[in-house]
Design a protein around this motif. Structure first.
Motif, short mmCIF file in Angstrom:
data_model
loop_
_atom_site.label_atom_id
_atom_site.label_comp_id
_atom_site.label_asym_id
_atom_site.label_seq_id
_atom_site.Cartn_x
_atom_site.Cartn_y
_atom_site.Cartn_z
N GLY A 54 7.60 7.99 -13.85
CA GLY A 54 7.47 6.55 -13.98
C GLY A 54 6.06 6.05 -14.14
N ALA A 55 5.07 6.94 -14.04
CA ALA A 55 3.68 6.53 -14.21
C ALA A 55 3.40 6.17 -15.67
N ILE A 56 2.57 5.16 -15.87
CA ILE A 56 2.11 4.78 -17.20
C ILE A 56 0.85 5.56 -17.53
N VAL A 57 0.76 6.07 -18.74
CA VAL A 57 -0.37 6.91 -19.15
C VAL A 57 -0.97 6.35 -20.44
N LEU A 101 8.95 -0.35 -16.17
CA LEU A 101 7.88 0.44 -15.57
C LEU A 101 6.57 -0.34 -15.55
N PHE A 102 6.32 -1.15 -16.58
CA PHE A 102 5.15 -2.02 -16.55
C PHE A 102 5.23 -2.96 -15.35
N ALA A 107 6.65 10.10 -22.69
CA ALA A 107 7.59 9.49 -23.64
C ALA A 107 7.18 8.07 -24.03
N LYS A 108 7.81 7.61 -25.11
CA LYS A 108 7.66 6.23 -25.58
C LYS A 108 9.04 5.65 -25.87
N SER A 109 9.36 4.58 -25.22
CA SER A 109 10.52 3.76 -25.55
C SER A 109 10.22 2.39 -24.96
N ILE A 110 9.99 1.40 -25.80
CA ILE A 110 9.56 0.11 -25.29
C ILE A 110 10.60 -0.49 -24.36
N ALA A 111 11.88 -0.26 -24.63
CA ALA A 111 12.92 -0.80 -23.76
C ALA A 111 12.86 -0.17 -22.38
N ASP A 112 12.66 1.14 -22.31
CA ASP A 112 12.59 1.82 -21.02
C ASP A 112 11.25 1.56 -20.32
#
Length: 427
Positions: free
Chosen positions: A322-325, A83-84, A74-79
């Motif tokens: 929660g992993a960043i891809v 996670l970053f 998914a993409k949602s900058i707020a969410d």
């Protein structure tokens, strides 16, 4: 099914300056290990991506296509912002992008329904049919840029293909298309280079804030004006914060990637004199050559982020929630399971099914304009600079340190073009 960790024996791969200069050695090592999703650490960050971010890198064409269709990525900058932070070392206080982070809340960083709503006003503007009539204006911009090069560098042995031609030309086109005043373009370029590069947190916050404030003022003026350019359309179609974020996304991506494509494409041609001579002797080959440049020298390093909403298995590797891809489109464009002779650069056999512009709902909205700009740029260079060559190969530190954009800061070429008939008429 046997699940794998996706991590090399010595831990995650560090994506450092060497990777940003040339990512393909890393991609080849991943390919040797099955071309599966792999854990990496981004040594350098940019904008909202913190340095030291631990993430997963997807490199195979098939896996990337799967991710592009899978709503669990998914993409949602707020969410994504928390996670970053969770996937990176603690950041120093006092330097983040702050209020100017609204720049990143655009269609590229969000999924539907927000993505759909933000992109809707632009859907008819950047189609191939809508872009085609702009060719004459784009040709004029290229000719005027080369005239400026000729006037400024007369009597010298060369010029900077990046700073003197590719950037000014690309900025002129996107700013004309969107409606940015001529006198503001130099400042705009400076801010974008800070935001998309490896700037420190204070410098990033300063220039992102300046960009946000500038766009806000410009869009307010256009909201009540009578112009019919793209920024005016955004100002009247979206709320103020949304219009600022969309304007930034279009302006920054709209010239950076095209300028990088022109320069890395020429550098690739220079490394293959036979194909360069073939192209310079037959401009009809330019459209196919540009398509092959897009595949072979993708102007993006990595896609913008995605995050995993639930534990997911991709190609036998378990990716935790929660992993960043990140998607490595440049790796997919040289996947030997998709392309024959993937590392070969062949202007007369362009492989058009590449992923240089991404895919799915997040495919690049400006792809038709970018193609047209690159075609015009090379056509003009062939016409005006028949003996053009690289005067000095780029140093390792000439490559930008950016997770997103792959390009050079400088490339010295020569000889200097002559002034066109149009240029003489203005003297």
């Amino acid at each position: 099914m046997t699940l794998e960790t996706g991590a090399p024996e010595n831990g995650p791969i560090m994506l450092d300056h060497d990777f940003f200069r040339d990512p393909h050695p890393v991609y080849r090592e991943i390919k040797k290990n099955g071309n599966k999703p792999t854990e990496v650490i981004l040594k350098t960050g940019m904008a909202y991506i913190p340095p030291g971010l631990k993430a997963w890198l997807v490199t195979s064409y098939e896996d990337i296509e799967s991710v592009l269709r899978d709503p669990r990525f998914a993409k949602s900058i707020a969410d994504a912002m928390p996670l970053f932070a969770a996937n990176a070392p603690a950041r120093q206080e006092g330097g983040g992008p702050g209020r100017s982070s609204l720049l990143y809340d655009n269609m590229a960083n969000n999924d539907p329904p927000k993505h759909t709503r933000l992109r809707k006003p632009l859907n008819g503007i950047f189609t191939s049919r809508a872009v085609a009539p702009k060719r004459a204006d784009i040709e004029r911009a290229a000719a005027e840029t080369l005239d400026a090069v000729a006037a400024a560098h007369r009597g010298r042995d060369g010029f900077d293909l990046v700073q003197d031609f590719a950037f000014p030309f690309s900025i002129a086109v996107i700013c004309d298309t969107l409606g940015v005043p001529v006198q503001d373009r130099a400042a705009f370029n400076s801010w974008v280079q800070t935001i998309t590069g490896a700037a420190g947190p204070e410098e990033l916050a300063r220039d992102a804030g300046r960009m946000a404030a500038y766009l806000r003022d410009l869009l307010r003026a256009k909201r009540t004006g009578t112009e019919d350019d793209v920024l005016s359309l955004l100002a009247r179609s979206l709320d103020e914060d949304e219009a600022v974020a969309q304007a930034y996304a279009l302006l920054a991506a709209g010239y950076e990637t095209t300028a990088n494509l022109i320069v890395t494409g020429f550098l690739t041609l220079e490394a293959d004199p036979q194909q360069k001579r073939r192209l310079w002797s037959d401009p009809a080959l330019v459209p196919g050559a540009v398509e092959e440049m897009l595949r072979h020298q993708s102007p993006f390093n990595l896609s913008l982020y995605r995050y995993v909403t639930e534990t997911t298995v991709l190609n036998g590797v378990e990716l935790p929630a929660g992993a960043i891809v990140f998607l490595a489109f440049a790796a997919a464009n040289r996947d030997d399971r998709r392309f024959a002779r993937p590392d070969e650069f062949a202007i007369e056999e362009p492989r058009r099914e590449h992923l240089a512009f991404g895919g799915g709902i997040h495919n690049c909205i400006g792809k038709h304009l970018a193609r047209l700009e690159a075609e015009v740029a090379f056509g003009m260079l062939i016409q005006r600079c028949p003996e053009l060559s690289v005067l000095a190969p780029p140093a390792a530190d000439a490559w930008k340190v950016s997770p997103t954009f792959r390009g050079l800061r400088n490339l010295r070429v020569g000889p200097v073009p002559g002034i066109s008939e149009t240029g003489r008429a203005h003297d």
